[in-house]
Design an enzyme around this catalytic site. Structure first.
Site, PDB file in Angstrom:
ATOM      1  N   LYS A 251      49.157  32.219  48.517  1.00  0.00           N
ATOM      2  CA  LYS A 251      50.051  32.380  49.544  1.00  0.00           C
ATOM      3  C   LYS A 251      51.161  32.484  49.536  1.00  0.00           C
ATOM      4  O   LYS A 251      52.121  33.316  50.638  1.00  0.00           O
ATOM      5  CB  LYS A 251      50.790  30.823  50.504  1.00  0.00           C
ATOM      6  CG  LYS A 251      49.034  30.201  50.904  1.00  0.00           C
ATOM      7  CD  LYS A 251      50.069  28.983  51.553  1.00  0.00           C
ATOM      8  CE  LYS A 251      48.189  28.475  52.024  1.00  0.00           C
ATOM      9  NZ  LYS A 251      48.638  26.808  52.697  1.00  0.00           N
ATOM     10  N   LEU A 252      51.962  32.510  48.511  1.00  0.00           N
ATOM     11  CA  LEU A 252      53.033  33.380  47.693  1.00  0.00           C
ATOM     12  C   LEU A 252      52.899  35.061  47.545  1.00  0.00           C
ATOM     13  O   LEU A 252      53.882  35.402  47.974  1.00  0.00           O
ATOM     14  CB  LEU A 252      53.666  32.453  46.936  1.00  0.00           C
ATOM     15  CG  LEU A 252      54.226  31.075  47.526  1.00  0.00           C
ATOM     16  CD1 LEU A 252      54.798  30.053  45.728  1.00  0.00           C
ATOM     17  CD2 LEU A 252      55.030  31.532  48.065  1.00  0.00           C
TER      18      LEU A 252
ATOM     19  N   GLU B 107      55.713  21.365  41.023  1.00  0.00           N
ATOM     20  CA  GLU B 107      56.780  21.431  40.950  1.00  0.00           C
ATOM     21  C   GLU B 107      57.283  23.576  40.530  1.00  0.00           C
ATOM     22  O   GLU B 107      56.135  24.333  40.187  1.00  0.00           O
ATOM     23  CB  GLU B 107      57.087  21.294  39.166  1.00  0.00           C
ATOM     24  CG  GLU B 107      58.527  21.830  39.096  1.00  0.00           C
ATOM     25  CD  GLU B 107      58.809  21.483  37.229  1.00  0.00           C
ATOM     26  OE1 GLU B 107      59.725  20.469  37.110  1.00  0.00           O
ATOM     27  OE2 GLU B 107      58.138  21.675  36.787  1.00  0.00           O
TER      28      GLU B 107
ATOM     29  N   LYS C 125      71.762  23.866  32.350  1.00  0.00           N
ATOM     30  CA  LYS C 125      70.997  23.318  31.352  1.00  0.00           C
ATOM     31  C   LYS C 125      72.264  23.506  29.808  1.00  0.00           C
ATOM     32  O   LYS C 125      72.495  24.503  29.705  1.00  0.00           O
ATOM     33  CB  LYS C 125      70.060  23.506  30.469  1.00  0.00           C
ATOM     34  CG  LYS C 125      68.780  22.454  31.819  1.00  0.00           C
ATOM     35  CD  LYS C 125      67.143  22.081  31.433  1.00  0.00           C
ATOM     36  CE  LYS C 125      66.623  20.709  31.819  1.00  0.00           C
ATOM     37  NZ  LYS C 125      65.285  21.239  31.675  1.00  0.00           N
TER      38      LYS C 125
END
Length: 211
Positions: A21-22, A137, A110
């Site tokens: 799909k992406l 994720e 981070k």
């Protein structure tokens, strides 16, 4: 005893479907001669030893493994930092998944220097026992961010999470250099896209002539 093949099959299915799909977005942008915010997409299902290791570290019982957010993982690579926001909006607008959590490590990097945008989504897959919602994720980052993250991951593996301070400092400087590269590329984005469009049209024209 957990049947790992049976447990992980829906995760593999979710990754396979979402990659298709992406990648479809990229094809649509190219067909309409527009810049694609997606350069390429990769995906993986976490290996069983890694799942077991994390379940021990986080004290997650076997009957709660489905709550682990990164068993299924996708990475979406972009050319420019601005493309990341476009991809996020594309995902937010989809009706076939639900965003569960967002973590912006670009605006709030981070301490290590790591930058990326993380989305955790709930994606429904169809199984022989009915619909199952799978947590996936999705990491969205530029090519420069991905290069840095890949190197840092390798060093973490080598030093078992205890990277020497001198190398840590070098990594942090490298992270800033990678981000400055992204910033400079963003400043000449229009020129880069025009050159890429010209190259794509020339390649398409060459293919047509050979037919």
């Amino acid at each position: 005893m957990l049947d790992w093949d049976l447990f992980l099959t829906p995760y593999h299915q979710a990754i396979d479907e979402l990659k298709i799909k992406l990648r479809g977005y990229r094809e649509q942008y190219e067909m309409t001669s527009q810049h694609s915010p997606i350069e390429f997409v990769t995906g993986r299902v976490k290996p069983v030893p890694s799942i077991l290791d994390k379940s021990r570290r986080k004290d997650i019982p076997f009957n709660q493994l489905h709550t682990m957010q990164d068993i299924a993982g996708l990475r979406v690579m972009c050319q420019f930092v601005d493309d990341i926001r476009t991809v996020i909006e594309l995902l937010r607008s989809r009706e076939d998944l639900q965003i569960v959590e967002e973590r912006d490590y670009i605006a709030d990097k981070k301490d290590s220097g790591y930058r990326s945008y993380h989305l955790v989504v709930s994606y429904p897959v169809q199984t022989i026992v009915g619909e199952q919602n799978i947590l996936v994720e999705i990491q969205i980052r530029t090519l420069a961010m991905n290069f840095w993250a890949t190197i840092e991951h390798s060093l973490n593996y080598k030093y078992e999470g205890q990277i020497p301070i001198e190398i840590k400092n070098r990594l942090q400087r490298a992270a800033e250099a990678a981000f400055r590269l992204d910033e400079e590329m963003s400043k000449i984005r229009e020129e880069i896209q025009e050159a890429q469009k010209h190259f794509y049209l020339k390649k398409t024209d060459d293919k047509s002539r050979k037919k």
